[in-house]
Design a protein around this motif. Sequence first.
Motif, PDB file in Angstrom:
ATOM      1  N   ARG A  93      83.784  37.425  55.102  1.00 51.88           N
ATOM      2  CA  ARG A  93      84.015  38.449  56.095  1.00 51.88           C
ATOM      3  C   ARG A  93      84.462  39.720  55.375  1.00 51.88           C
ATOM      4  O   ARG A  93      84.884  39.679  54.216  1.00 51.88           O
ATOM      5  CB  ARG A  93      85.107  37.984  57.062  1.00 51.88           C
ATOM      6  CG  ARG A  93      84.822  36.638  57.702  1.00 51.88           C
ATOM      7  CD  ARG A  93      83.764  36.769  58.758  1.00 51.88           C
ATOM      8  NE  ARG A  93      84.187  37.723  59.763  1.00 51.88           N
ATOM      9  CZ  ARG A  93      85.021  37.420  60.758  1.00 51.88           C
ATOM     10  NH1 ARG A  93      85.501  36.206  60.888  1.00 51.88           N
ATOM     11  NH2 ARG A  93      85.345  38.318  61.630  1.00 51.88           N
ATOM     12  N   GLU A  94      84.427  40.815  56.099  1.00 52.28           N
ATOM     13  CA  GLU A  94      84.730  42.093  55.463  1.00 52.28           C
ATOM     14  C   GLU A  94      86.133  42.106  54.879  1.00 52.28           C
ATOM     15  O   GLU A  94      86.335  42.596  53.757  1.00 52.28           O
ATOM     16  CB  GLU A  94      84.577  43.227  56.475  1.00 52.28           C
ATOM     17  CG  GLU A  94      84.492  44.601  55.814  1.00 52.28           C
ATOM     18  CD  GLU A  94      84.170  45.690  56.819  1.00 52.28           C
ATOM     19  OE1 GLU A  94      83.001  46.101  56.890  1.00 52.28           O
ATOM     20  OE2 GLU A  94      85.092  46.111  57.541  1.00 52.28           O
TER      21      GLU A  94
ATOM     22  N   ARG B 147      86.513  50.545  54.381  1.00 52.45           N
ATOM     23  CA  ARG B 147      87.664  49.993  55.106  1.00 52.45           C
ATOM     24  C   ARG B 147      88.943  50.189  54.307  1.00 52.45           C
ATOM     25  O   ARG B 147      90.024  50.314  54.871  1.00 52.45           O
ATOM     26  CB  ARG B 147      87.421  48.514  55.360  1.00 52.45           C
ATOM     27  CG  ARG B 147      88.536  47.854  56.128  1.00 52.45           C
ATOM     28  CD  ARG B 147      88.041  46.605  56.777  1.00 52.45           C
ATOM     29  NE  ARG B 147      89.096  45.650  56.977  1.00 52.45           N
ATOM     30  CZ  ARG B 147      88.997  44.580  57.725  1.00 52.45           C
ATOM     31  NH1 ARG B 147      87.882  44.323  58.360  1.00 52.45           N
ATOM     32  NH2 ARG B 147      90.001  43.760  57.866  1.00 52.45           N
TER      33      ARG B 147
ATOM     34  N   GLU C 121      71.092  44.146  52.018  1.00 53.07           N
ATOM     35  CA  GLU C 121      72.017  44.031  53.158  1.00 53.07           C
ATOM     36  C   GLU C 121      73.444  43.816  52.674  1.00 53.07           C
ATOM     37  O   GLU C 121      74.397  44.283  53.288  1.00 53.07           O
ATOM     38  CB  GLU C 121      71.591  42.883  54.055  1.00 53.07           C
ATOM     39  CG  GLU C 121      70.392  43.240  54.909  1.00 53.07           C
ATOM     40  CD  GLU C 121      69.839  42.026  55.622  1.00 53.07           C
ATOM     41  OE1 GLU C 121      68.747  42.149  56.196  1.00 53.07           O
ATOM     42  OE2 GLU C 121      70.480  40.975  55.597  1.00 53.07           O
TER      43      GLU C 121
ATOM     44  N   PRO D 244      69.837  52.103  54.443  1.00 49.88           N
ATOM     45  CA  PRO D 244      71.061  51.997  55.253  1.00 49.88           C
ATOM     46  C   PRO D 244      72.337  52.098  54.411  1.00 49.88           C
ATOM     47  O   PRO D 244      73.298  52.734  54.821  1.00 49.88           O
ATOM     48  CB  PRO D 244      70.934  50.614  55.905  1.00 49.88           C
ATOM     49  CG  PRO D 244      69.473  50.358  55.959  1.00 49.88           C
ATOM     50  CD  PRO D 244      68.931  50.975  54.703  1.00 49.88           C
TER      51      PRO D 244
ATOM     52  N   ASN E 196      64.827  49.665  51.688  1.00 55.16           N
ATOM     53  CA  ASN E 196      65.852  48.787  52.258  1.00 55.16           C
ATOM     54  C   ASN E 196      67.227  49.087  51.702  1.00 55.16           C
ATOM     55  O   ASN E 196      68.209  48.486  52.120  1.00 55.16           O
ATOM     56  CB  ASN E 196      65.472  47.310  52.079  1.00 55.16           C
ATOM     57  CG  ASN E 196      65.023  47.023  50.673  1.00 55.16           C
ATOM     58  OD1 ASN E 196      65.165  47.858  49.793  1.00 55.16           O
ATOM     59  ND2 ASN E 196      64.483  45.835  50.447  1.00 55.16           N
TER      60      ASN E 196
ATOM     61  N   ALA F 247      75.166  54.863  54.702  1.00 55.31           N
ATOM     62  CA  ALA F 247      76.520  54.428  55.052  1.00 55.31           C
ATOM     63  C   ALA F 247      77.541  54.917  54.038  1.00 55.31           C
ATOM     64  O   ALA F 247      78.699  55.160  54.393  1.00 55.31           O
ATOM     65  CB  ALA F 247      76.567  52.908  55.135  1.00 55.31           C
TER      66      ALA F 247
ATOM     67  N   LEU G 262      75.403  46.865  51.871  1.00 55.35           N
ATOM     68  CA  LEU G 262      76.065  47.469  53.023  1.00 55.35           C
ATOM     69  C   LEU G 262      77.448  46.874  53.223  1.00 55.35           C
ATOM     70  O   LEU G 262      78.395  47.584  53.555  1.00 55.35           O
ATOM     71  CB  LEU G 262      75.249  47.208  54.282  1.00 55.35           C
ATOM     72  CG  LEU G 262      74.213  48.242  54.662  1.00 55.35           C
ATOM     73  CD1 LEU G 262      73.415  47.729  55.832  1.00 55.35           C
ATOM     74  CD2 LEU G 262      74.870  49.554  55.009  1.00 55.35           C
TER      75      LEU G 262
END
Lengths: 279, 883
Positions: free
Chosen positions: B564-565, B596, B585, B612, B609, B616, B588
């Motif tokens: 998880r983040e 965060r 992915e 993103p 790809n 971000a 990201l």
Amino acid sequence: MLVFAYDGSLNGDWVAHYAVRFAASTPDRCLRMLHVHDAAPANHLAERVARIADECRLLGVGFSAELHPGASAGVAERLIALCPPGPGTTLVCGARARARGLAFLAGTVSARLLASARFGVVALRVVHPGVLGQPGRVLLPVAGHPRGAADAIPLLRLIGADLRHLHVLFVREASRLRLHDPGHVALERLLAEGRAYVARVEDEARAALAPHGFALDASVVLAKDVVGEILVCAARHRVRLVCLGASERTLPERIVSGSPIERVLRETTADVAVYRGAR
Amino acid sequence: MDRQIHNLEVAETLSLLRSRTEGLHPEEAAARLVEIGPNTLTRPPRLSWLRLLGKQFANLFSLLLDVSAVLCFVADRMSPGEGMGVLGWALASVALINAIFTFAQEMRAERAMDALRRMLPQRITARRAGLEVEVLTEELVPGDVLVLSEGDRIPADARLVESHDLLANNAPLTGESRNVSLTADRVVAGALTDSPNLVFAGCSLLRGSGAAVVYATGRRTELGKIASLSVNVRRPPTPLEREVTRTVRVLTAVALVMGVAFFAYGLAVGRPLWVNVVFMLGIIVANVPEGLLPTLTLALAMGGLRLARKNVLVKSLNAVEALGSVEVICTDKTGTLTRNELAVTGVVDAVSGEAHAGEARRALLEAAVVASEIHEQAGALTGDPLDVACAVALRRLGGDPLALSRDVVRRLAFDVERRRAAGVVARGGERRFSIKGAWEVVRPHVTLPEEALARADAVVRRLASDGLRVIAVASREVAASEVDAAEVVLEDRLELHGLICLSDPLRDEVPAAVARCKEAGIRVVLVTGDHPDTARAIAALAGIVPVDAGEEAVITGARLEAMREHEIVAQLDRGAAVFARTTPEQKLKIVGAFKRMGLVVAMTGDGVNDAPALRAADVGVAMGAGGTDVAREAAQIVLLDDNFASIVAGVEEGRTVFANMRKFTSYVLASNVPEMIPFLVYVVLPVPLGLTVLQILSVDLGSDLLPAIALGQEPPDGEAMARRPRGFGGRLLDTRLLLRSYLFLGLVEAAFAMTVFFLVLWSGGWRYGLPISATDPLYRSATTATLVSVIFAQIGNLVGRRYEARSGLDRGLFTNRLILVGVALEIAFAIAAMYWPPLWRALGTGPLPSWAVALAAAGAPLLFLVDLARKRASRPRIPSPPR
């Protein structure tokens, strides 16, 4: 009971894939298709209905198709009359394929069905026709409502085994009138509160969808542009379906702030399911 | 059961789309076009440019100037002949210039869309009612059957229904330089966007022919989603944008509060209404730095030009400064840290680790080439660098890779998720399936006992820890009936040939660049799809991790996927600096975790790809030489030489730009006080007004402008990279700068200028409390004395601002010739104000006696020395840098 309001259009065909997959997730595995026509049934309707029936058969879903002429009251009213009220009924319908003005939902039959709140309604806008109703990666934006994800759970259950990855997003809205950014301490407090709320939502989702294995992730952000954050998060996580609760905004709120749902429908890069439960 | 479009048989797909191999009837197509809309990408709303221009006039700064201009026009109507009309036009012009500057920047989003629209063709051949006709691509609808041939650009997303040796380049979408062999067969598993039986809008066909049925058009295509995102989703404001907004708000608030306060005071003491309005406008104009925004823009533009000379192309002006606030750089390996010159350095037996020789070596390399995609262009081999390296190695042994490649009857293109490529070759009556890829991908399919596999694991780890890229090669004979079997059938019971070792040398300048980053407080993180041991070895060579860093220093994509983040944040907090076997992915997720943590993140990327992640990140850095167009459009910075060291040069430039911005902000703000004090003194005491509003504007928009721009062009001072990054917390306008500008420099200037003003008045016979006409030559000379004193004092301020703590003369005036030009212009303006009649009329100035000129000119050394004394008193003496 899962009901599909089919308008006989190409867009309706795309929505049909979702309806069939949703029906496969219900206990009774049955799909009741309703077509209410104003003047005459849609072109090639029989052929289209037969294709939906084939898809149901392939997935082991029972299928029934009903054609009804529209009453003087209108298509939406006719559909409402045909569907049993209560939380046991979920009606799947579609948003516009092309915007009228800037609106994909406002003024449509689906909007009136959502507003009626007599039974559960899921209105779908499809921009990923190739996934054929199997989104896999789903984004659930939450707004901090005390009910948590309770309203979204029925929809997530319908997605069922097609749910591979669920991302919960809580955008804490910063005031547009705020003259300065919140300090670090205030920001951390806001984010911590958000994370606690999101953790509750995740627990609810995990418990409600227990038989299904799926990855769960979440994020909390503070932003002034809630819709923008939803769209960025959807793109960032390669989401195929965004689930939005129907707006409860009053008219003055809509005049001042606009309709976030319409903006998501307009600018989305993923399919969008707008849901509302029975009152 | 997976049933997405690529999982269906051709017949089922056609049925689902209510189409046929002969295509739609024209009426069907027309009806669908009305229902679904044209096959075009999202366009910005009509007249969006007008709305964008209007937005520039709606911010607080512009509104203040606009309202002030309107008040001036009204005041001119009420009391004509006092120059209020001229002032009104001047303020309106400033608002317009500021708006045009920022408008020009924001229009760049339109250009990003144009790049995407150019990827689509205008016409294509389609089948309609059994006939092949050329149709406008805008008129394509789901169900249309496209007739495809070599060279075609795909206009919509479509499912292949016929395929004859089709080869596509999906790099615009996937970023993969490997071409994809296409098939009309259904695909059992795998992501839709990776499926070899689909063609996507914006991609092109390199070879072969076929037909495909359209299933998505316009914004429903994969390209359409990218386009929609680029139009509708604004990048979050950069640290500088946030700071400029905050600075403008603060200064505007100060201006408004003071203006309203003294307006109220004037009313309370009984001054006429319009007199109070004029004073309020004077205070507002004195406080608002009208020339600040264009100066900021010019500083960024010049910074962008300097960066371009260092091979860093800046697509957005704010990115110049954003680079300078970066705290974390997430970098690729291949091509950014390394030279991307893959060469086979070893062919070894996987179990023993001994080098292969003779037939075994040749067989391994032949198997590797079968699982490759190579072509010849202008006498040289082209294709993915790994494939080319294998082919070159085979050629060195006397083999013919091109001939071998022509015998390949089936290709399974490189799968970025599964990290392997494969092929089936038919030679001499024998058919053989070959696979090459990461060892952990090939390992499950080879027929070796566990003990041998364990020894092979050790060999792979040893080779990877030497920084080599390790590829496993395996193959088996297949029956004719198996050639078209599913991959899972072909990949069974393979014979392991061995391992290919490839080296990709580190760029020479990388270790020094990484060291500079560390000195500058910037964290460097390696994010690569490569083997963990290879990644760790390269990271150690580059200095990203210590040489003795163990396995725990590396986080693999598999672990990242499950995290998880907040768990990723915890790892980053513990110092994780290498991520291996990552997918785009997962990039990201890494960006999200750093954000965060509240850090300013730069991310490199080259494929679509990666787009993103590039969007971000706070600063997206795309590769110019090896990257795709879409990655370059998503990023704000493009490295023209793909070199990591260029990012570091960009960071230094960005920090210098921000430091220069603080310098000219401080310079400009200092003159606000001597512009405002005369009004305050005039309101409170029975003395003449020391400086008129037009004279104030002549400083803010005249004499101060070029020197401020000159400060914005100061070259890097060598200290930029010795400081910690400023991140999001760094302020353009902080308490220290405000106190220094307003309460020290400004007050000194104000006291000096007012002293000269009163001395000139006194010497001309004026006495305290006596009124004096605005047209009196003595009064005009006195205000000229104030004006000229401020100008000369600003010269001293200009030199002093060049260094935060050192004397501004330390680096020499000739290191920035624009400073000299600025000083010359200030002096020329001062002389003109004193002795040029047209300026007398425009500004209400007049000639000064020579003693007053000499006294005013002393303002330059006075302010410089006073400021130097302050620097010396507040900090220990810093040795001057060597010349």
